[in-house]
Design a protein around this motif. Structure first.
Motif, PDB file in Angstrom:
ATOM      1  N   ARG A  25      33.751  39.069  39.076  1.00 48.40           N
ATOM      2  CA  ARG A  25      34.167  37.519  39.185  1.00 48.40           C
ATOM      3  C   ARG A  25      33.686  36.833  37.650  1.00 48.40           C
ATOM      4  NH1 ARG A  25      37.118  34.585  42.048  1.00 48.40           N
ATOM      5  NH2 ARG A  25      36.521  32.636  42.581  1.00 48.40           N
ATOM      6  N   ILE A  26      34.491  36.022  37.267  1.00 51.64           N
ATOM      7  CA  ILE A  26      34.007  35.475  35.831  1.00 51.64           C
ATOM      8  C   ILE A  26      34.027  33.907  35.866  1.00 51.64           C
ATOM      9  CG2 ILE A  26      34.888  37.742  34.585  1.00 51.64           C
ATOM     10  CD1 ILE A  26      37.310  35.975  34.046  1.00 51.64           C
ATOM     11  N   MET A  27      33.244  33.363  34.881  1.00 54.11           N
ATOM     12  CA  MET A  27      33.342  32.061  34.586  1.00 54.11           C
ATOM     13  C   MET A  27      33.877  31.891  33.184  1.00 54.11           C
ATOM     14  SD  MET A  27      33.016  28.996  35.624  1.00 54.11           S
ATOM     15  CE  MET A  27      31.945  29.085  37.061  1.00 54.11           C
ATOM     16  N   THR A  28      35.068  31.012  33.192  1.00 53.69           N
ATOM     17  CA  THR A  28      35.377  30.611  31.943  1.00 53.69           C
ATOM     18  C   THR A  28      35.734  29.072  31.682  1.00 53.69           C
ATOM     19  OG1 THR A  28      37.835  30.220  32.720  1.00 53.69           O
ATOM     20  CG2 THR A  28      37.241  32.588  32.180  1.00 53.69           C
ATOM     21  N   ALA A  29      36.018  28.607  30.505  1.00 56.22           N
ATOM     22  CA  ALA A  29      36.220  26.900  30.333  1.00 56.22           C
ATOM     23  C   ALA A  29      37.043  26.438  31.442  1.00 56.22           C
ATOM     24  CB  ALA A  29      36.546  27.003  28.868  1.00 56.22           C
ATOM     25  N   ASP A  30      37.930  27.245  32.084  1.00 58.73           N
ATOM     26  CA  ASP A  30      38.780  26.533  32.770  1.00 58.73           C
ATOM     27  C   ASP A  30      38.269  26.723  34.576  1.00 58.73           C
ATOM     28  OD1 ASP A  30      40.874  26.363  31.065  1.00 58.73           O
ATOM     29  OD2 ASP A  30      41.548  28.232  31.292  1.00 58.73           O
ATOM     30  N   GLY A  31      36.973  27.376  34.316  1.00 59.09           N
ATOM     31  CA  GLY A  31      36.532  27.595  35.771  1.00 59.09           C
ATOM     32  C   GLY A  31      36.415  28.958  36.230  1.00 59.09           C
ATOM     33  N   GLU A  32      35.988  29.399  37.683  1.00 55.94           N
ATOM     34  CA  GLU A  32      35.546  30.779  38.130  1.00 55.94           C
ATOM     35  C   GLU A  32      36.910  31.304  38.516  1.00 55.94           C
ATOM     36  OE1 GLU A  32      32.871  32.267  41.830  1.00 55.94           O
ATOM     37  OE2 GLU A  32      32.489  30.180  41.005  1.00 55.94           O
ATOM     38  N   GLY A  33      36.924  32.504  38.245  1.00 53.56           N
ATOM     39  CA  GLY A  33      37.889  33.210  38.480  1.00 53.56           C
ATOM     40  C   GLY A  33      37.512  34.839  38.650  1.00 53.56           C
ATOM     41  N   TRP A  34      38.790  35.652  38.785  1.00 54.24           N
ATOM     42  CA  TRP A  34      38.520  37.221  38.968  1.00 54.24           C
ATOM     43  C   TRP A  34      39.008  37.931  37.393  1.00 54.24           C
ATOM     44  CZ3 TRP A  34      36.015  39.216  42.892  1.00 54.24           C
ATOM     45  CH2 TRP A  34      35.930  38.473  43.781  1.00 54.24           C
ATOM     46  N   GLY A  35      38.432  38.852  37.087  1.00 55.67           N
ATOM     47  CA  GLY A  35      38.641  39.690  35.960  1.00 55.67           C
ATOM     48  C   GLY A  35      38.645  41.195  36.104  1.00 55.67           C
ATOM     49  N   ARG A  36      39.385  41.829  35.388  1.00 61.22           N
ATOM     50  CA  ARG A  36      39.707  43.462  35.359  1.00 61.22           C
ATOM     51  C   ARG A  36      39.713  43.897  34.033  1.00 61.22           C
ATOM     52  NH1 ARG A  36      41.462  46.612  39.350  1.00 61.22           N
ATOM     53  NH2 ARG A  36      42.472  44.589  40.674  1.00 61.22           N
ATOM     54  N   SER A  37      38.912  44.859  33.619  1.00 56.65           N
ATOM     55  CA  SER A  37      38.754  45.560  32.466  1.00 56.65           C
ATOM     56  C   SER A  37      40.195  46.082  32.267  1.00 56.65           C
ATOM     57  CB  SER A  37      37.692  46.638  32.383  1.00 56.65           C
ATOM     58  OG  SER A  37      36.394  46.063  32.398  1.00 56.65           O
ATOM     59  N   THR A  38      40.334  46.291  30.872  1.00 53.14           N
ATOM     60  CA  THR A  38      41.674  46.990  30.485  1.00 53.14           C
ATOM     61  C   THR A  38      41.323  48.364  30.465  1.00 53.14           C
ATOM     62  OG1 THR A  38      41.006  47.023  28.081  1.00 53.14           O
ATOM     63  CG2 THR A  38      42.360  45.133  28.701  1.00 53.14           C
ATOM     64  N   GLY A  39      42.159  49.366  30.704  1.00 52.66           N
ATOM     65  CA  GLY A  39      42.092  50.678  30.646  1.00 52.66           C
ATOM     66  C   GLY A  39      41.223  51.125  29.738  1.00 52.66           C
ATOM     67  N   ARG A  40      41.527  50.782  28.172  1.00 49.62           N
ATOM     68  CA  ARG A  40      41.075  51.084  27.174  1.00 49.62           C
ATOM     69  C   ARG A  40      39.447  50.967  27.241  1.00 49.62           C
ATOM     70  NH1 ARG A  40      38.722  48.254  23.442  1.00 49.62           N
ATOM     71  NH2 ARG A  40      39.500  46.588  24.065  1.00 49.62           N
ATOM     72  N   LEU A  41      39.133  49.673  27.839  1.00 48.54           N
ATOM     73  CA  LEU A  41      37.752  49.316  27.647  1.00 48.54           C
ATOM     74  C   LEU A  41      36.883  50.084  28.933  1.00 48.54           C
ATOM     75  CD1 LEU A  41      35.522  47.251  26.636  1.00 48.54           C
ATOM     76  CD2 LEU A  41      36.379  45.750  28.528  1.00 48.54           C
ATOM     77  N   ARG A  42      37.513  50.456  30.005  1.00 46.31           N
ATOM     78  CA  ARG A  42      36.974  51.142  31.050  1.00 46.31           C
ATOM     79  C   ARG A  42      36.805  52.799  30.557  1.00 46.31           C
ATOM     80  NH1 ARG A  42      40.587  48.817  34.548  1.00 46.31           N
ATOM     81  NH2 ARG A  42      41.814  50.713  34.535  1.00 46.31           N
ATOM     82  N   ARG A  43      37.668  53.121  29.845  1.00 41.88           N
ATOM     83  CA  ARG A  43      37.481  54.661  29.388  1.00 41.88           C
ATOM     84  C   ARG A  43      36.443  54.510  28.290  1.00 41.88           C
ATOM     85  NH1 ARG A  43      43.245  54.315  29.473  1.00 41.88           N
ATOM     86  NH2 ARG A  43      43.240  53.829  27.082  1.00 41.88           N
TER      87      ARG A  43
END
Length: 363
Positions: free
Chosen positions: A42-60
């Motif tokens: 769950r993330i908070m951005t300038a546009d409000g609350e939403g969902w996020g998922r890491s890129t495969g590169r970042l997870r690895r």
């Protein structure tokens, strides 16, 4: 600055890092991770609350070491409002709260990031444990976080001052606060840690009253609470994931699941030295510079125990945790060497049709 981000701690420091790391461009935007639900965050951005998922590169990049994204991290995301955002990278952390992961694998398990103050919650009933508090303080100091000890359920204790004195004896320089959410007593003592822009995290054993404390500070019931067994004060996990809340005072609060046990993670000796500062100071007067404080003659630490200036149990716990951390560090060094030996060689050839690093991140 944006109101949504400011509420969750965005300030000049993070704005400067955003610009320094060349993240200030139209297609990417900053966000803070406010809850951890596994692969989905769950993330908070300038546009409000939403969902996020890491890129495969970042997870690895982080999956082997256990240092992946956690609640409190500031990250770089892309995507339209209402869609699931992709998380591409993370701003450097100011601090972290972590422990040795459970099981046989030697790796760090992150609990929270970019925390200013760690409220270590311990109940003033049968579960009161000084040795456990020493462990929590090491966890805080090692991650660059200020510890504050919160003794909850003061309404169930008849010798509050005596127990506060015991805690102050093992926590020099650390504020100790006794409070009761049931009787609405002690909240004002926490006020200076709950100012706008500050990030505070809660940690402690199951049944210590963290969820009750969250509801009390928020002024509403957002966390489920359960009763504890009267015989031993053991509680069940009521908080199942890490989550961030905005308090009425303006600070953000990270609640974490209760811990049955706390295996320490430390990359150096900073946390141990700060948590046991008086032993470290006494050790400078020992006859031998590599004194083990067990049987050597001229040991200033053992002399302090004999004359009553130092509690023997405190030295025992110091030596126990010192061995535990040395073992953990040896295991991590071995694991690091294995990761290096098995990692794939890097292809340094430039692609025929070169793209920017950010474009390759999308893959």
């Amino acid at each position: 600055m944006n109101k949504h981000l400011e509420e969750y701690g965005w300030c000049a420091h993070w704005q400067e890092l955003w610009i320094t790391f060349d993240m200030n461009h139209a297609e990417k935007k900053p966000a803070r991770i406010i809850a951890d639900h596994g692969h989905l965050l769950r993330i908070m951005t300038a546009d409000g609350e939403g969902w996020g998922r890491s890129t495969g590169r970042l997870r690895r990049e982080h999956e082997e070491t256990g240092t992946g994204l956690t609640v409190g991290d500031w990250v770089e995301v892309s995507g339209q409002a209402g869609d699931e955002a992709m998380i591409h990278s993370m701003l450097p952390r100011r601090s972290r709260v972590s422990r040795q992961a459970a099981g046989n694998v030697t790796k760090e398990q992150l609990i929270a990031a970019n925390v200013d103050t760690l409220l270590i919650v311990a109940a003033l009933n049968y579960d009161f444990n000084l040795r456990r508090l020493e462990r929590y303080m090491i966890m805080a100091w090692n991650g660059g976080v200020r510890p504050v000890i919160v003794l909850s359920k003061s309404d169930l204790c008849s010798n509050i001052e005596e127990r506060m004195a015991l805690v102050e004896g093992i926590a020099p320089g650390v504020e100790v606060i006794a409070l009761s959410a049931v009787q609405d007593q002690g909240k004002e003592q926490l006020e200076r840690y709950l100012q706008p822009g500050m990030t505070v995290a809660l940690t402690g054993s199951s049944g210590s009253g963290k969820s009750t404390l969250v509801n009390w500070l928020l002024g509403e019931n957002v966390q489920l609470t359960q009763s504890v067994r009267e015989a031993d004060s053991r509680g069940r996990h009521t908080t199942t994931h890490r989550e961030m809340f905005v308090l009425p005072q303006g600070a953000v609060l990270i609640d974490t699941p209760g811990m049955r046990e706390l295996n320490l993670w430390e990359e150096g000796d900073q946390g141990l030295a700060l948590a046991f500062g008086e032993i470290e100071q006494l050790a400078t007067s020992c006859k031998f510079h590599n004194c083990s404080h067990t049987r050597e003659s001229g040991c200033a630490v053992r002399e302090a125990i004999q004359n009553g200036a130092l509690e023997g149990k405190r030295l025992d716990n110091y030596l126990k945790m010192q061995k535990e951390l040395q073992f953990q560090q040896r295991k991590e060094l071995q694991a690091s060497k294995r990761r290096t030996a098995t990692s794939k060689p890097v292809n340094n050839r430039k692609p025929k049709h070169a793209r920017s690093i950010r474009e390759w991140d999308e893959a």
